[in-house]
Write an enzyme that holds these catalytic residues in place. Structure first.
Site, short mmCIF file in Angstrom:
data_model
loop_
_atom_site.label_atom_id
_atom_site.label_comp_id
_atom_site.label_asym_id
_atom_site.label_seq_id
_atom_site.Cartn_x
_atom_site.Cartn_y
_atom_site.Cartn_z
N PHE A 106 0.87 18.04 31.92
CA PHE A 106 -0.50 17.89 32.40
C PHE A 106 -0.62 18.61 33.74
CE2 PHE A 106 -4.18 14.86 31.63
CZ PHE A 106 -4.22 15.06 30.27
N GLN A 116 -14.12 13.59 41.45
CA GLN A 116 -13.47 14.58 40.60
C GLN A 116 -14.43 15.08 39.53
OE1 GLN A 116 -10.05 13.69 37.63
NE2 GLN A 116 -9.14 14.71 39.38
N HIS A 156 -14.32 17.00 36.40
CA HIS A 156 -13.33 17.46 35.43
C HIS A 156 -13.76 18.85 34.99
CE1 HIS A 156 -10.80 17.69 31.90
NE2 HIS A 156 -10.21 16.56 32.25
N LEU A 159 -16.19 14.46 27.66
CA LEU A 159 -14.92 15.05 28.05
C LEU A 159 -14.20 15.83 26.96
CD1 LEU A 159 -13.20 14.99 30.68
CD2 LEU A 159 -11.68 13.46 29.44
N GLU A 182 -7.74 17.33 28.99
CA GLU A 182 -6.86 18.32 29.59
C GLU A 182 -5.67 18.62 28.69
OE1 GLU A 182 -6.31 17.61 33.80
OE2 GLU A 182 -4.26 18.33 33.65
N ARG A 221 -7.20 19.69 38.89
CA ARG A 221 -8.56 19.78 38.34
C ARG A 221 -9.59 20.37 39.28
NH1 ARG A 221 -8.51 13.95 35.21
NH2 ARG A 221 -7.21 14.73 33.51
N HIS A 279 -16.43 13.05 36.66
CA HIS A 279 -15.46 12.36 35.84
C HIS A 279 -14.86 11.12 36.49
CE1 HIS A 279 -12.44 11.97 32.77
NE2 HIS A 279 -11.45 12.20 33.59
N ARG A 318 -7.32 13.22 42.11
CA ARG A 318 -6.38 12.52 41.24
C ARG A 318 -5.80 13.47 40.20
NH1 ARG A 318 -6.72 10.32 35.99
NH2 ARG A 318 -8.92 10.85 35.85
#
Ligand code: FAD
Length: 634
Positions: free
Chosen positions: A121, A251, A253, A267, A270, A326, A392, A427
């Site tokens: 990730f 955040q 995304h 969404l 990722e 991100r 997000h 994050r």
């Protein structure tokens, strides 16, 4: 009839996502009579939607992984603004929390040798996300709920009543925390709310409350969040006299759906990139190679060939820049679209179809395949997706003690997305599910210890009950403006003026707009009675969204630098001076005024700062801090 239903508990957990369930399980295991209150159906929390997985340095796929590497990645991802103690506890305890889930029945995907499998990730140096296909959150909630039921069955055997020690109140919204008095130091004594279905009021007498209400995404138009994310816990904490930190960091995304309009913001996990998917602009260029920032130059591949080799040989290659944190990827997409190199519907292309065999795609990304087929009539095994940034996650939240999850108000605790500090300014993907488990457990334990230490049960002030009741009734008694109008305007304001790229002038405009919307919100009406009246529910949620939006905008205006989820067009650089500063939001008990104050964050403990190279620290910390580091390692 205006009677208020009353219940007595030791610990009331508000929220039944991962954080709330883990907190409740802990409190019950420590012998506390525990209520779980959630405004949606039990099982329908945000956590269910989590796709990618839970980050934990178990080292199952790459044995070089350990808590120190995870700690470093987390601090880097948050651009060193994180509460380092939380990041430390998180990195150390996440593996135990994942194994514990397995012991409770979670069925994770496996490596060939039968261990819990871990996937790559963004921002994680090694494959680290324990997962169940792209439906990890669902399995996590299923397991935690099963654990709650197991405890209830135990209680039935022991006490003849499955709800003797743990009871779920679903579709029940809390609108006020209750205390013994109005002072910020006065302790919590309960919570007030209403049943969504019939509008009847309910009151919990309890010395400890754990907030686990999640995020604030519904203050924005384009968001991956669903209807529950109206910042309730953030607002409840503020109104009770607690503080919020890091509220300027949101955040976005990088990959939400952009088409069709009805699903904009939903969404696209990722994992698509983690499993090999690449981003291209309208010219077919893998543009992320043009956006590797200086601080990450050494860690990312500079050619497509190297990036592609990394998937099979991570020891000898650097990762592709599609897997940057991100904030970096979201800004890059934003720039490409602005420069006119976007896709027809205003996003960019995310392609996995030319990268993996169709069968592999449907095996690894079943939900994504289904989502695009159903919602956009796109077959991701044959053609690229169109994606763009979506609101997000909020890094900001209730300021808590790292070890006990206690807020500054006695008896108040917070865990999960509603708490602040752990993720700093940004994050990493996968670090939320692990955060929920680690700090959910700690909040349950913290609340239990607090209750054990009390000499007497704090008593609810009847005056505060009357106020809470009057506040909740108000919209029903007015034939005022439609709350949906005010909500839409707030969403547009935040999206356009306090979105992914910000500047002073626009944030100031947003604050003026919020001020006017606050006035309008006082006049919204929702006549039609208390029985399932969504307009009324929204009218009550508006208070929270406005309050939280004001915190976001005020903190964003104050922070004159760019870092993680806060990008200032007028202050593009990252400032070492600002790194040490937290912006702390407070509010008056009626929510009419919001304050933002600067506070210096204590420096990292010696053994932790020594985990970093001087060359890396130099990019983030002040000369003075660097001198102290030199003295330390000498
Ligand atoms: P939630 O799970 O959202 O639970 C909040 C609870 O609070 C709900 O039960 C709600 O009903 C209740 N509630 C709210 N307000 C009130 C109120 N006033 N009164 C009573 N109850 C209330 N993170 C990862 O680490 N990995 C991933 O792969 C990942 N994928 C994601 C995919 C999507 C689409 C989204 C939206 C998020 C994803 N995240 C992921 C982030 C992560 O899922 C969330 O941050 C996390 O689940 C939040 O958990 P929580 O327990 O704090 O809150």
């Amino acid at each position: 009839h205006m009677e208020i239903e009353r219940h007595e508990y030791d610990v009331v957990v508000i929220g039944a996502g991962g954080a709330g369930l883990r907190a409740a399980i802990e409190a019950r295991q420590q012998g506390k009579r525990t209520a779980i209150v959630c405004k949606s159906l039990f099982g329908k929390a945000h956590t269910v939607m989590a796709e990618g997985g839970a980050a934990a340095a178990m080292g199952n796929v790459n044995s070089d992984d350990n808590w120190m590497v995870h700690f470093r990645d987390t601090m880097r991802g948050g651009k060193f603004l994180n509460n380092w103690r939380m990041a430390e506890l998180h990195a150390k305890e996440a593996p135990d929390r994942v194994w514990e889930l397995e012991a409770w029945g979670a069925l994770f995907d496996r490596t060939k040798d039968g261990k819990i499998s871990q996937r790559n990730f963004g921002g994680h140096q090694y494959p680290r996300l324990a997962h169940v296909g792209d439906r990890t959150g669902l399995e996590m909630i299923r397991t935690l709920q099963q654990r709650v039921v197991a405890l209830q069955q135990e209680d039935e055997k022991l006490h003849g009543d499955p709800e003797a020690y743990i009871r779920v109140f679903q579709e029940c919204t809390v609108t006020r925390l209750l205390k013994t008095g109005d002072g910020p130091g006065d302790p919590i004594s309960g919570a007030f709310g209403y049943w969504r279905e019939n509008g009847r009021f309910i009151l919990f007498d309890a010395p400890a409350v754990v907030l686990a209400t999640g995020g604030i995404g519904k203050s924005y138009v384009v968001t991956s969040n669903s209807w529950e994310y109206t910042g309730d816990g953030h607002a409840l904490a503020l109104l009770a006299g607690a503080k919020l930190i890091n509220m300027e960091f949101i955040q976005f995304h990088p990959t939400g759906m952009v088409w069709p309009p009805s699903v904009r913001g939903i969404l696209v996990t990722e994992s698509v990139r983690g499993d090999g998917g690449v981003l291209r602009n309208s010219e077919g260029r893998r543009f992320m190679f043009d956006y590797i920032p200086d601080v990450f130059k050494d860690q990312y591949a500079t050619t497509e060939e190297e990036g592609d080799r990394w998937y099979n040989d991570q020891a000898n290659n650097r990762r592709p820049p599609e897997l940057l944190p991100r904030d970096e990827v979201a800004r890059a997409i934003n720039s490409e679209v602005k420069a006119g190199r976007g896709s027809p519907q205003g996003g960019v292309y995310l392609d996995v179809s030319t990268r993996l065999p169709a069968a592999e795609i449907t095996r690894r990304l079943p939900s994504m395949h289904h989502q695009f087929k159903e919602l956009a009539d796109v077959d991701i095994t044959k053609e690229p997706m169109q994606v763009g940034p979506t609101c997000h996650y909020i890094m900001g939240g209730v300021e808590v003690d790292a070890d006990s999850a206690a807020a500054s108000v006695p008896g108040l605790f917070a865990a999960g997305e509603v708490s602040g500090g752990m993720h700093g300014s940004n994050r990493l993907g996968g670090n939320s599910l692990s955060d929920l488990l680690v700090f959910g457990r700690r909040a349950g334990a913290g609340a239990s210890a607090y209750v054990d230490g009390l000499k007497a049960r704090p008593v609810v002030s009847e005056e505060s009950v009357a106020t809470a009741r009057a506040e909740a009734m108000a919209p029903l008694e007015r034939d005022g403006e439609n709350p949906y109008e005010v909500h839409h305007e707030l969403q547009r304001t935040m999206n356009e003026l306090v979105g992914i790229i910000r500047k002073a002038e626009e944030i100031t405009q947003a604050l003026e707009a919020v001020e006017k919307l606050k006035e309008r919100a006082k006049g919204v009406g929702a006549i039609g009675g208390r029985i399932y009246n969504p307009g009324w529910h929204l009218a009550l949620d508006l208070r929270n969204m406005l309050l939280v939006s004001e915190c976001v905008a005020r903190a964003a205006l104050k922070r004159e630098e760019s870092r993680g989820g806060h990008t200032r067009d007028d202050f593009p650089g990252m400032s070492p001076e600002w790194r040490r500063k937290l912006l702390v939001c407070g509010a008056s008990a009626d929510g009419s005024s919001v304050t933002v104050e600067e506070k210096v964050q204590p420096g990292m403990r010696d053994d932790l700062i020594k985990l970093f190279d001087r060359a890396e620290l130099k990019k983030y910390i002040t000369d003075e801090e660097l001198a102290a580091f030199d003295a330390l390692v000498k």
